[in-house]
Scaffold this motif. Structure first.
Motif, PDB file in Angstrom:
ATOM      1  N   ASP A 156    -115.053  33.655  47.114  1.00 10.45           N
ATOM      2  CA  ASP A 156    -116.048  32.614  46.843  1.00 10.45           C
ATOM      3  C   ASP A 156    -116.981  32.984  45.691  1.00 10.45           C
ATOM      4  O   ASP A 156    -117.507  32.119  45.008  1.00 10.45           O
ATOM      5  CB  ASP A 156    -116.855  32.362  48.125  1.00 10.45           C
ATOM      6  CG  ASP A 156    -117.897  31.304  47.885  1.00 10.45           C
ATOM      7  OD1 ASP A 156    -119.082  31.647  47.775  1.00 10.45           O
ATOM      8  OD2 ASP A 156    -117.504  30.128  47.728  1.00 10.45           O
ATOM      9  N   ASP A 157    -117.146  34.280  45.454  1.00 10.71           N
ATOM     10  CA  ASP A 157    -118.082  34.710  44.411  1.00 10.71           C
ATOM     11  C   ASP A 157    -117.328  35.255  43.195  1.00 10.71           C
ATOM     12  O   ASP A 157    -117.635  36.339  42.694  1.00 10.71           O
ATOM     13  CB  ASP A 157    -119.017  35.780  44.998  1.00 10.71           C
ATOM     14  CG  ASP A 157    -120.190  36.061  44.062  1.00 10.71           C
ATOM     15  OD1 ASP A 157    -120.486  35.197  43.210  1.00 10.71           O
ATOM     16  OD2 ASP A 157    -120.795  37.144  44.176  1.00 10.71           O
ATOM     17  N   LEU A 158    -116.343  34.513  42.723  1.00 10.98           N
ATOM     18  CA  LEU A 158    -115.551  35.005  41.582  1.00 10.98           C
ATOM     19  C   LEU A 158    -114.977  33.855  40.772  1.00 10.98           C
ATOM     20  O   LEU A 158    -114.424  32.896  41.325  1.00 10.98           O
ATOM     21  CB  LEU A 158    -114.383  35.870  42.101  1.00 10.98           C
ATOM     22  CG  LEU A 158    -113.410  36.382  41.024  1.00 10.98           C
ATOM     23  CD1 LEU A 158    -114.092  37.391  40.099  1.00 10.98           C
ATOM     24  CD2 LEU A 158    -112.176  37.009  41.667  1.00 10.98           C
ATOM     25  N   MET A 159    -115.161  33.956  39.477  1.00 11.81           N
ATOM     26  CA  MET A 159    -114.448  33.054  38.558  1.00 11.81           C
ATOM     27  C   MET A 159    -114.003  33.928  37.377  1.00 11.81           C
ATOM     28  O   MET A 159    -114.762  34.801  36.936  1.00 11.81           O
ATOM     29  CB  MET A 159    -115.385  31.951  38.070  1.00 11.81           C
ATOM     30  CG  MET A 159    -114.691  30.941  37.180  1.00 11.81           C
ATOM     31  SD  MET A 159    -115.824  29.665  36.626  1.00 11.81           S
ATOM     32  CE  MET A 159    -116.512  29.119  38.140  1.00 11.81           C
ATOM     33  N   ILE A 160    -112.786  33.717  36.903  1.00 10.65           N
ATOM     34  CA  ILE A 160    -112.331  34.471  35.728  1.00 10.65           C
ATOM     35  C   ILE A 160    -112.028  33.467  34.623  1.00 10.65           C
ATOM     36  O   ILE A 160    -111.435  32.406  34.882  1.00 10.65           O
ATOM     37  CB  ILE A 160    -111.096  35.350  36.051  1.00 10.65           C
ATOM     38  CG1 ILE A 160    -111.434  36.305  37.201  1.00 10.65           C
ATOM     39  CG2 ILE A 160    -110.671  36.139  34.820  1.00 10.65           C
ATOM     40  CD1 ILE A 160    -110.315  37.264  37.591  1.00 10.65           C
ATOM     41  N   VAL A 161    -112.495  33.790  33.433  1.00  4.91           N
ATOM     42  CA  VAL A 161    -112.282  32.884  32.301  1.00  4.91           C
ATOM     43  C   VAL A 161    -111.673  33.674  31.149  1.00  4.91           C
ATOM     44  O   VAL A 161    -111.781  34.897  31.107  1.00  4.91           O
ATOM     45  CB  VAL A 161    -113.609  32.215  31.855  1.00  4.91           C
ATOM     46  CG1 VAL A 161    -114.194  31.379  32.972  1.00  4.91           C
ATOM     47  CG2 VAL A 161    -114.618  33.245  31.374  1.00  4.91           C
ATOM     48  N   ALA A 162    -111.041  32.965  30.205  1.00  4.77           N
ATOM     49  CA  ALA A 162    -110.432  33.648  29.063  1.00  4.77           C
ATOM     50  C   ALA A 162    -110.466  32.734  27.856  1.00  4.77           C
ATOM     51  O   ALA A 162    -110.418  31.509  27.996  1.00  4.77           O
ATOM     52  CB  ALA A 162    -108.983  34.023  29.388  1.00  4.77           C
ATOM     53  N   ARG A 163    -110.565  33.347  26.688  1.00 10.26           N
ATOM     54  CA  ARG A 163    -110.596  32.563  25.462  1.00 10.26           C
ATOM     55  C   ARG A 163    -109.629  33.150  24.431  1.00 10.26           C
ATOM     56  O   ARG A 163    -109.687  34.328  24.111  1.00 10.26           O
ATOM     57  CB  ARG A 163    -112.008  32.599  24.867  1.00 10.26           C
ATOM     58  CG  ARG A 163    -112.024  31.875  23.543  1.00 10.26           C
ATOM     59  CD  ARG A 163    -113.172  32.162  22.645  1.00 10.26           C
ATOM     60  NE  ARG A 163    -112.742  31.699  21.326  1.00 10.26           N
ATOM     61  CZ  ARG A 163    -113.499  31.127  20.443  1.00 10.26           C
ATOM     62  NH1 ARG A 163    -114.767  30.981  20.657  1.00 10.26           N
ATOM     63  NH2 ARG A 163    -112.988  30.718  19.294  1.00 10.26           N
TER      64      ARG A 163
END
Ligand code: F6R
Length: 606
Positions: free
Chosen positions: A166-173
């Motif tokens: 619930d306390d995690l988001m992963i992003v990439a560019r």
């Protein structure tokens, strides 16, 4: 253009996600969706069409999760239907994506063979399945994403949430922008700061190759090699502005760097990426019946027409007249009834271009236009508008609008070649494939600006600068000279390389830099002969090429390396080095890069 948002919140986030998506509506979209984590499980809602459809759905089938991602989709791979709307997910992960995964076909074939159940036509879904494969092999989400990113080719931005975290988001560019917004015990992500404006004004921008692990307490950003990196958090003015400069010093720099993304979006609009075909809107003319096409525009837009002349003549065997609009409008040229005229303009308001369009209307021509501002006069007065999806261009010197214009014209030239029986399915697939690879090559060029910064020192001392090119590199030489003139105020001229000895060679001495645009194509050896004429007179050669400089037999003072690309797309790719030469020279010389003296963005007078 697709929009991405994400929230790790203090309370339910679905409404916040939809509000943020509304701020990205200006990019254009055809479906939308959100996913949140509820009791550790991923719940998703998606709807075709406008965001109000998604809002209605959420009223009936609400989502209560306090962490989530959202997306507005502009169809690329697959029709604009709910099944193709983002987020794409498995039980373990949900993904939103902006951009193009070039190698999705190979990845999908492999995943299908392994039994992965696909439910959409998108390229995005492979990401969800790749991550799931890694998770099921025992990796944690961070390791699974890192492993997956290594498989992906193309230009993209991603945001992901994971079952049970619930306390995690992963992003990439990688080529498509992504901003992280810092709140108090909550965190946000968005395609740009505009989406984040209601939540926070503390924003960091990821750089190409970055990926970030976000929790409510903070962010760990890594570069392509997995090394931990810091990206500055700055106060965003997005709440009061339609656009901002992000991490860039100038709008021009930002717009140069946006090119992999906006060219990708423009391509997605005009290509059927799943079948390697062009896919244009219905046109009011049959190219097989057109005997001559007339193109006109001003400035940089004129140079995009000039490139297109080579394309239409070479790949569609269609004769083209190309004119500067201010000349065309007074030439009183007789035009065959039922002929076709095409006008190119970023602003859609340029007075001479509009006057030329009206002249052609009076001459009963089919009127097509390629414009960036779709509400403009030129768009309104055309039979068919082919929009460039560059987004607002603020820097006075046109950069991304130019490459987006070239993108549309390249697609149109292929369509004309098909209609005229010159381009068969195999050649079409070859050319479309070459176009699809352009954003990646652009991103490669933009990765290292050091050679341009170094070159700026010596160029700034020059009295005159010459640009040379042959074939489609000739208009790029003209564009390079225009760009340098307008923002650095240095005198520069572009010439067809073969013209050198008919006059301009008289200018050459050891004080004159000569920038040679020379992709290794069928004209390369001819251009090398012209380089030798320059070298023999001690001109300083700056070679922009994919060739080995030693193969030219000339002393090359500066080498600006460009990836090897299909000859069809060289103007799209070589446009970037000439923009960067001008930009860095102007920055070094301290001029007003975004608003150079005497110039206006939209020239509505003659
Ligand atoms: C140069 C530049 C101008 C414009 C020209 C036409 O960098 O931006 O040369 O290309 O004024 O403007 P539009 O495309 O708005 O018709």
């Amino acid at each position: 253009m697709c929009g991405i948002v994400g929230v790790l919140g203090k309370g339910p986030v679905a409404e916040l996600l939809v509000d943020a998506l509304k701020r990205l509506e200006y990019r254009g979209y055809d479906s939308a969706g959100v996913a949140t984590l509820e009791n550790g499980q991923i719940g998703r809602r998606r709807a075709e069409g406008k965001l109000r459809n998604l809002e209605e759905l959420l009223k009936v089938e609400p989502l209560h999760g306090t962490s989530g991602i959202g997306h507005t989709r502009w169809a690329t791979h697959g029709k604009p239907v709910e099944a193709n709307a983002h987020p794409h997910m498995t039980d373990d992960v949900a993904v939103v994506h902006n951009g193009i995964i070039e190698n999705f076909r190979e990845l999908k074939a492999q995943l299908v063979a392994e039994g992965a159940p696909f439910s959409s036509d998108t390229d995005t879904e492979v990401i969800a399945h790749l991550i799931t494969r890694e998770l099921r092999a025992g990796k944690d989400p961070v390791a699974a994403v890192y492993q997956t990113l290594a498989h992906l080719q193309g230009a993209f931005a991603l945001a992901m949430i994971f079952r049970g975290y619930d306390d995690l988001m992963i992003v990439a560019r990688q080529g498509s922008p992504l901003a992280i917004g810092y709140g108090d015990g909550e965190m946000f992500v968005g395609s740009d700061a505009i989406a984040l404006a209601p939540f926070t004004d503390q924003v960091a921008y990821l750089e190409d190759g970055d990926w970030a692990v976000i929790t409510r307490e903070g962010v760990a950003i890594h570069d392509r090699q997995g090394q931990s990196v810091e990206r500055p958090v700055a106060k965003s003015l997005a709440a009061g502005l339609v656009v901002d400069k992000g991490n860039y010093r100038h709008f021009m720099a930002k717009e140069i760097h946006e090119q992999p993304e906006v060219v990708g979006h423009t391509l997605a609009h005009y290509l059927d990426l799943a079948n390697y075909q062009v896919s244009l809107p219905d046109l009011p003319l049959d190219f097989s019946q057109v005997t001559r096409l007339s193109l006109s525009a001003c400035g940089t837009a004129f140079y995009s027409c000039f490139v297109a002349k080579y394309w239409f003549e070479r790949w569609a065997k269609l004769p083209v007249d190309v004119d500067i609009a201010s000349e065309f409008r007074y030439r009183e040229i007789a035009m065959d009834q039922g002929g076709a005229a095409l006008f190119v303009s970023q602003s859609g308001e340029t007075a001479d271009t509009l006057a030329s369009l009206r002249y052609c209307r009076d001459q009963r021509q089919h009127v097509l236009s390629v414009v960036n501002v779709q509400e403009s006069s030129i768009a309104r007065e055309s039979d068919v508008v082919l929009p460039t999806l560059g987004g607002p261009e603020i820097g006075v010197a046109s950069t991304k609008a130019f490459t987006c214009q070239l993108t549309v014209l390249a697609c149109l030239a292929i369509a004309a070649g098909k209609a005229r029986g010159v381009i068969g399915p195999e050649l079409e697939a070859e050319l479309v494939k070459a176009l699809v690879e352009v954003p990646r090559h652009m991103a490669t060029i933009l990765r290292d600006e050091t050679p341009y910064e170094t070159l700026a020192h010596s160029l700034s001392k020059a009295r005159d600068v010459l640009y040379l090119g042959r074939g489609t590199s000739y208009p790029i030489a003209l564009e390079g000279a225009l760009k340098l003139k307008e923002i650095s105020y240095l005198h520069a001229e572009g010439y067809a390389a073969g013209e050198l000895k008919h006059g301009p060679i008289a200018l050459i001495d050891e004080g004159v830099p000569v920038i040679v645009i020379a992709p290794r194509d069928n004209l390369f050896d001819k251009t090398v002969s012209n380089m030798q004429e320059v070298a023999a007179r001690e001109g300083k050669i700056i070679l922009v090429s994919d060739a080995d400089p030693t193969s030219t037999g000339c002393a090359v003072q500066t080498m600006l390396r460009v990836p090897t690309v299909h000859p069809f797309v060289t103007p799209l790719v070589y446009a970037l080095p000439v923009q960067m030469i001008a930009y860095h020279t102007a920055v070094f010389m301290g001029t007003d890069v975004d608003q150079p003296r005497n110039l206006a963005k939209s020239v509505t007078v003659e």
